[in-house]
Write a protein that holds these residues in place. Structure first.
Motif, PDB file in Angstrom:
ATOM      1  N   UNK A   1       0.849  -1.173   0.000  1.00  0.00           N
ATOM      2  CA  UNK A   1       0.000   0.000   0.000  1.00  0.00           C
ATOM      3  C   UNK A   1       0.896   1.238   0.000  1.00  0.00           C
ATOM      4  N   UNK A   2       0.444   2.255  -0.702  1.00  0.00           N
ATOM      5  CA  UNK A   2       1.277   3.448  -0.774  1.00  0.00           C
ATOM      6  C   UNK A   2       0.441   4.715  -0.732  1.00  0.00           C
ATOM      7  N   UNK A   3       1.127   5.780  -0.381  1.00  0.00           N
ATOM      8  CA  UNK A   3       0.574   7.120  -0.392  1.00  0.00           C
ATOM      9  C   UNK A   3       1.486   7.932  -1.306  1.00  0.00           C
ATOM     10  N   UNK A   4       0.916   8.719  -2.196  1.00  0.00           N
ATOM     11  CA  UNK A   4       1.742   9.468  -3.149  1.00  0.00           C
ATOM     12  C   UNK A   4       1.237  10.888  -3.320  1.00  0.00           C
ATOM     13  N   UNK A   5       2.177  11.759  -3.623  1.00  0.00           N
ATOM     14  CA  UNK A   5       1.844  13.108  -4.055  1.00  0.00           C
ATOM     15  C   UNK A   5       2.477  13.268  -5.432  1.00  0.00           C
ATOM     16  N   UNK A   6       1.687  13.754  -6.378  1.00  0.00           N
ATOM     17  CA  UNK A   6       2.125  13.839  -7.771  1.00  0.00           C
ATOM     18  C   UNK A   6       2.170  15.299  -8.195  1.00  0.00           C
ATOM     19  N   UNK A   7       3.295  15.682  -8.805  1.00  0.00           N
ATOM     20  CA  UNK A   7       3.484  17.053  -9.289  1.00  0.00           C
ATOM     21  C   UNK A   7       3.877  16.991 -10.758  1.00  0.00           C
ATOM     22  N   UNK A   8       2.929  17.224 -11.620  1.00  0.00           N
ATOM     23  CA  UNK A   8       3.205  17.215 -13.057  1.00  0.00           C
ATOM     24  C   UNK A   8       3.526  18.645 -13.496  1.00  0.00           C
ATOM     25  N   UNK A   9       4.681  19.118 -13.058  1.00  0.00           N
ATOM     26  CA  UNK A   9       5.136  20.475 -13.351  1.00  0.00           C
ATOM     27  C   UNK A   9       6.160  20.449 -14.479  1.00  0.00           C
ATOM     28  N   UNK A  10       6.272  21.553 -15.194  1.00  0.00           N
ATOM     29  CA  UNK A  10       7.285  21.703 -16.235  1.00  0.00           C
ATOM     30  C   UNK A  10       8.615  22.171 -15.658  1.00  0.00           C
ATOM     31  N   UNK A  11       8.573  22.841 -14.493  1.00  0.00           N
ATOM     32  CA  UNK A  11       9.760  23.411 -13.859  1.00  0.00           C
ATOM     33  C   UNK A  11       9.723  23.075 -12.367  1.00  0.00           C
ATOM     34  N   UNK A  12      10.860  23.170 -11.688  1.00  0.00           N
ATOM     35  CA  UNK A  12      10.896  22.835 -10.261  1.00  0.00           C
ATOM     36  C   UNK A  12       9.890  23.609  -9.424  1.00  0.00           C
ATOM     37  N   UNK A  13       9.624  24.866  -9.796  1.00  0.00           N
ATOM     38  CA  UNK A  13       8.648  25.692  -9.086  1.00  0.00           C
ATOM     39  C   UNK A  13       8.965  25.704  -7.592  1.00  0.00           C
ATOM     40  N   UNK A  14       7.947  25.551  -6.758  1.00  0.00           N
ATOM     41  CA  UNK A  14       8.143  25.557  -5.304  1.00  0.00           C
ATOM     42  C   UNK A  14       8.068  24.149  -4.726  1.00  0.00           C
ATOM     43  N   UNK A  15       8.499  23.170  -5.522  1.00  0.00           N
ATOM     44  CA  UNK A  15       8.412  21.787  -5.068  1.00  0.00           C
ATOM     45  C   UNK A  15       9.187  21.511  -3.788  1.00  0.00           C
ATOM     46  N   UNK A  16      10.305  22.185  -3.584  1.00  0.00           N
ATOM     47  CA  UNK A  16      11.071  21.959  -2.365  1.00  0.00           C
ATOM     48  C   UNK A  16      10.241  22.230  -1.127  1.00  0.00           C
ATOM     49  N   UNK A  17       9.543  23.336  -1.129  1.00  0.00           N
ATOM     50  CA  UNK A  17       8.671  23.704  -0.009  1.00  0.00           C
ATOM     51  C   UNK A  17       7.534  22.691   0.130  1.00  0.00           C
ATOM     52  N   UNK A  18       6.925  22.327  -0.993  1.00  0.00           N
ATOM     53  CA  UNK A  18       5.833  21.358  -0.965  1.00  0.00           C
ATOM     54  C   UNK A  18       6.314  19.971  -0.526  1.00  0.00           C
ATOM     55  N   UNK A  19       7.526  19.608  -0.951  1.00  0.00           N
ATOM     56  CA  UNK A  19       8.083  18.313  -0.563  1.00  0.00           C
ATOM     57  C   UNK A  19       8.283  18.249   0.950  1.00  0.00           C
ATOM     58  N   UNK A  20       8.820  19.302   1.543  1.00  0.00           N
ATOM     59  CA  UNK A  20       9.019  19.321   2.991  1.00  0.00           C
ATOM     60  C   UNK A  20       7.693  19.162   3.730  1.00  0.00           C
ATOM     61  N   UNK A  21       6.654  19.809   3.227  1.00  0.00           N
ATOM     62  CA  UNK A  21       5.332  19.658   3.847  1.00  0.00           C
ATOM     63  C   UNK A  21       4.825  18.221   3.696  1.00  0.00           C
ATOM     64  N   UNK A  22       5.037  17.612   2.520  1.00  0.00           N
ATOM     65  CA  UNK A  22       4.663  16.216   2.289  1.00  0.00           C
ATOM     66  C   UNK A  22       5.384  15.297   3.280  1.00  0.00           C
ATOM     67  N   UNK A  23       6.683  15.510   3.460  1.00  0.00           N
ATOM     68  CA  UNK A  23       7.462  14.675   4.379  1.00  0.00           C
ATOM     69  C   UNK A  23       6.929  14.809   5.804  1.00  0.00           C
ATOM     70  N   UNK A  24       6.588  16.019   6.213  1.00  0.00           N
ATOM     71  CA  UNK A  24       6.022  16.230   7.546  1.00  0.00           C
ATOM     72  C   UNK A  24       4.689  15.498   7.688  1.00  0.00           C
ATOM     73  N   UNK A  25       3.872  15.527   6.654  1.00  0.00           N
ATOM     74  CA  UNK A  25       2.599  14.790   6.675  1.00  0.00           C
ATOM     75  C   UNK A  25       2.847  13.283   6.737  1.00  0.00           C
TER      76      UNK A  25
END
Length: 131
Positions: A1-25
């Motif tokens: 079983x897995x939990x995923x967050x998907x970001x279909x972005x063309x550029x890095x954008x603010x993924x670093x900030x979003x990734x840290x929030x994902x890790x905290x969740x």
């Protein structure tokens, strides 16, 4: 079983900030014994934080992400109190289960050949499973 967050972005954008929030969740989910937390996947089309990529699934980074969101995750804004509340076994669990997957548009067009499809179908049918 897995939990995923998907970001279909063309550029890095603010993924670093979003990734840290994902890790905290993910920390909260693992701490609570969430059923879909065997694997924790971050799936993206645009790599981010290239200079620290190899450390993004490390226990050190997981702890850092939890501390960034300490008010919501640990119930305090005080850094010393937050550090004392971190469960290091949960940090290790999150780090071990974390996947970082980078896809490309070209991969989206990758489909199995009919010959391979036939082999898989044959094997499933032989085992009495449905195709």
């Amino acid at each position: 079983m897995f939990c995923a967050e998907v970001k279909n972005y063309q550029h890095p954008s603010d993924q670093g900030t979003q990734f840290d929030e994902f890790v905290a969740k993910c920390y909260v989910a693992c701490q609570a014994g969430h059923l879909l937390s065997d694997h924790l996947m971050w799936i993206t089309w645009a790599p981010f934080r290239a200079s620290t990529w190899a450390q993004l699934d490390s226990p050190k980074h997981v702890e850092s992400a939890v501390l960034q969101h300490r008010d919501r995750v640990l119930g305090t804004d005080d850094i010393a109190t937050a550090q004392s509340r971190i469960q290091h076994e949960v940090v290790q669990m999150v780090a071990a289960r974390l996947w970082l997957i980078v896809l490309s548009e070209k991969q989206e067009t990758l489909v199995p050949l009919k010959d391979w499809e036939a082999i898989v179908a044959s094997e499933l049918i032989r085992k009495g499973e449905q195709w």
